[in-house]
Motif scaffolding. Structure first.
Motif, PDB file in Angstrom:
ATOM      1  N   SER A 118      36.149  46.992  39.625  1.00 51.88           N
ATOM      2  CA  SER A 118      34.929  46.317  40.098  1.00 51.88           C
ATOM      3  C   SER A 118      34.197  45.580  38.975  1.00 51.88           C
ATOM      4  O   SER A 118      33.704  44.473  39.173  1.00 51.88           O
TER       5      SER A 118
ATOM      6  N   HIS B 249      36.174  42.441  37.973  1.00 57.40           N
ATOM      7  CA  HIS B 249      36.046  41.486  39.074  1.00 57.40           C
ATOM      8  C   HIS B 249      34.695  40.767  38.996  1.00 57.40           C
ATOM      9  O   HIS B 249      34.606  39.540  39.101  1.00 57.40           O
TER      10      HIS B 249
ATOM     11  N   SER C 278      33.866  36.886  38.066  1.00 54.47           N
ATOM     12  CA  SER C 278      33.086  36.057  39.017  1.00 54.47           C
ATOM     13  C   SER C 278      31.961  35.356  38.283  1.00 54.47           C
ATOM     14  O   SER C 278      31.681  34.178  38.517  1.00 54.47           O
TER      15      SER C 278
ATOM     16  N   PRO D 177      43.086  42.048  42.666  1.00 56.66           N
ATOM     17  CA  PRO D 177      41.748  41.418  42.658  1.00 56.66           C
ATOM     18  C   PRO D 177      41.404  40.809  41.302  1.00 56.66           C
ATOM     19  O   PRO D 177      40.755  39.766  41.228  1.00 56.66           O
ATOM     20  N   VAL D 178      41.859  41.470  40.218  1.00 56.35           N
ATOM     21  CA  VAL D 178      41.589  40.954  38.863  1.00 56.35           C
ATOM     22  C   VAL D 178      42.442  39.710  38.614  1.00 56.35           C
ATOM     23  O   VAL D 178      41.966  38.692  38.094  1.00 56.35           O
TER      24      VAL D 178
ATOM     25  N   PHE E 299      43.583  37.601  40.769  1.00 58.50           N
ATOM     26  CA  PHE E 299      43.046  36.518  41.597  1.00 58.50           C
ATOM     27  C   PHE E 299      41.842  35.866  40.924  1.00 58.50           C
ATOM     28  O   PHE E 299      41.762  34.644  40.789  1.00 58.50           O
ATOM     29  N   LYS E 300      40.886  36.702  40.486  1.00 62.96           N
ATOM     30  CA  LYS E 300      39.665  36.176  39.842  1.00 62.96           C
ATOM     31  C   LYS E 300      39.982  35.512  38.508  1.00 62.96           C
ATOM     32  O   LYS E 300      39.369  34.509  38.151  1.00 62.96           O
TER      33      LYS E 300
ATOM     34  N   HIS F 246      51.094  39.485  47.514  1.00 67.99           N
ATOM     35  CA  HIS F 246      49.685  39.095  47.490  1.00 67.99           C
ATOM     36  C   HIS F 246      49.555  37.582  47.606  1.00 67.99           C
ATOM     37  O   HIS F 246      49.628  36.854  46.613  1.00 67.99           O
TER      38      HIS F 246
ATOM     39  N   VAL G 240      46.901  35.817  45.285  1.00 68.19           N
ATOM     40  CA  VAL G 240      47.301  35.684  43.879  1.00 68.19           C
ATOM     41  C   VAL G 240      48.351  34.576  43.755  1.00 68.19           C
ATOM     42  O   VAL G 240      48.273  33.718  42.864  1.00 68.19           O
TER      43      VAL G 240
END
Length: 527
Positions: free
Chosen positions: A291, A294, A298, A332-333, A335-336, A374, A377
């Protein structure tokens, strides 16, 4: 025994008698309300109390000036109406919100009464009608006052829970900010930041969540930023440097939300927030909980939107330092990270050229481009690959991408379902073929570029902008005799002739131009 008692109470004439007692003298009414509050503790007694018509009789008693009466009536109503949506709506319609806020205002030091009121607000605040009614009162001031007075964690949590629900409403968000909620919440975080007691951690999280909720509104966010002078922004550095992951997350999310506005972004980068975020990322790079990473990514991505910031952030080494996250196995990491890198190089030729020749980055990108698990990604990796070509316009980058076996992924991207991705891929392929066709034509043949783009031209579902870009790419490809031959063998002329009558004028013109090139003598072209 309890069940038998409740049955007797429900079946007898006792509850209707309460109706008379509540209408009698204030002393009697207060005692009756006290007994009713006890009776209503029993789940089975709620419906009989409702059926006996006691709620409409209890509500006006909230106008009393006797704190004892208010306490018992508040408890009785709260218990009878608990978890009953229809009744709660009726209470709001009957004006109970105004009474609750008035009681909070008149008896702020009466602990028992304040608690009953807070619980009532907690139960009602989920209703939109209650939020609407509360936005017309001074509830924000009262709750901020209560929050500042209190040290007991249970009461802090009740107040924060009510505030969290109210903060879902934009008008109430602003009222809370105007009432100084930010100072009260920041004080709580300051007081609890060195604690590790479970109950304090609950309050710490609730206070952090409230800050983030307040920042989700555009107006409230701007008021809280206050040109970088607001208490929340001023506290971000302390939170990022604290020992609590929760505060790291709050700090990163606060920056990410403040960075929804370009002028805030420029100011924050000037104030040195980027290096704090990079230090935070390095601290959490091995963390199981993604989190914070991420949120920090962001924040960096949003900060990189203004052009002036891109230049300064690249000078501060953001592009290089965040590549430490390339080893992350957390989607998630990943992707960001990809989105942040893409934002950083947008329009920055030098940075795109440097990154576009980095074998470590390219190999990881190509790996993610082929990720079947994913889609997000995979899509972002493809978009970054296309961006490196588009913004660098460098033969060295074309060569490096070819060596990393990335060309086939750009060809696949050109045939994806999303028009934005298709166009980005087509433009990148057109640039690659314009500056380095001889070197890349074999890779194009292997990836079956010509038949793939032909299918796009033939498909009814392909939009005009995509078709226009496909034909633009085709015109460049026809400079290679081998690719030209592929186009001829695939009966490309027939498709182009049909497109000369396309309803979109640009597509029709572009098709005519490509057709003229195809009809010219092959001898005019390089082998």
């Amino acid at each position: 025994m309890e069940h038998r008692t409740s049955t007797l109470l429900a079946d007898g004439e006792i509850l209707p008698a309460f109706s008379r007692l509540l209408h009698s003298t204030p002393v009697c009414a207060a005692k009756a309300a006290q007994v009713l509050a006890e009776i209503a503790k029993n789940e089975e007694m709620k419906t009989p109390c409702i059926n006996a018509g006691l709620i409409p009789i209890l509500v006006p008693l909230l106008d009393s000036t006797d704190p004892e009466m208010l306490l018992h009536v508040g408890r009785a109503i709260g218990r009878i109406c608990y978890d009953n949506n229809d009744l709660q709506e009726q209470l709001v319609a009957a004006g109970v919100i105004t009474s609750l806020v008035r009681i909070l205002s008149n008896y702020p030091e009466n602990e028992a009464l304040v608690r009953v009121n807070l619980l009532a607000l907690s139960n009602l605040a989920d209703l939109d009608s209650a939020k609407e009614a509360l936005s017309k009162t001074k509830v924000a001031e009262q709750l901020v006052h209560q929050l500042r007075q209190v040290n007991h964690h249970e009461k802090v949590e009740i107040i924060l829970e009510v505030l969290q629900t109210l903060a879902e409403n934009d008008a109430l968000k602003l009222q809370l900010v105007e009432a100084g909620i930010q100072e009260a919440v920041t004080e709580i975080l300051l007081r609890l930041q060195d604690s590790s007691k479970p109950e304090d951690m609950c309050s710490l999280k609730a206070a952090s969540d409230l800050i983030v909720s307040l920042l989700l509104g555009d107006e409230s966010m701007q008021q809280l930023f206050a040109e970088g002078r607001g208490v929340i922004y001023q506290s971000v550095g302390t939170w990022l440097a604290s020992k609590h992951t929760q505060l790291h997350l709050t700090g990163a999310l606060a920056i990410a939300n403040f960075a929804r506005n370009d002028s805030n972004c420029v100011r924050m980068v000037q104030m040195g927030v980027v290096l704090q975020l990079l230090d935070l990322l390095e601290q959490h790079v091995e963390s199981e909980d993604v989190s914070v990473q991420h949120a920090a990514l962001s924040a960096l991505r949003n900060l990189a939107i203004p052009v002036a910031n891109k230049i300064q952030m690249l000078e501060e080494g953001v592009g290089k330092r965040i590549q430490m996250l390339l080893r992350s196995e957390m989607p998630p990491v990943q992707f960001k990270l990809l989105g942040t890198l893409r934002m950083l190089i947008d329009g920055q030729a030098e940075a795109a050229e440097e990154m576009g020749q980095d074998p470590k980055l390219l190999n990881r990108l190509v790996q993610w481009c082929g990720s079947k698990d994913h889609a997000g990604v995979c899509g972002e990796a493809n978009r970054l690959l296309a961006s490196l070509l588009r913004h660098s316009r460098s033969p060295e980058v074309v060569k490096a991408i070819q060596e990393a076996e990335g060309v086939k992924h750009l060809v696949s991207m050109a045939t994806s379902e999303h028009a934005i991705m298709q166009n980005e891929a087509l433009i990148a392929l057109a640039i690659a073929s314009a500056i380095s066709l001889e070197n890349i034509k074999e890779a194009f043949k292997e990836a079956q570029l010509v038949p793939n783009i032909h299918k796009l031209l033939q498909a009814e579902s392909t939009g005009p902008e995509v078709k226009y870009n496909v034909i633009g790419l085709l015109c460049t490809l026809l400079n290679s005799a081998e690719l030209r031959q592929e186009a001829e063998e695939d009966r490309m002329k027939v498709t182009l002739e049909a497109l000369c009558g396309h309803s979109n004028g640009n597509v029709a013109k572009q098709a005519l131009m490509a057709l003229q090139i195809l009809n010219e003598e092959p001898g005019l072209f390089e082998p």
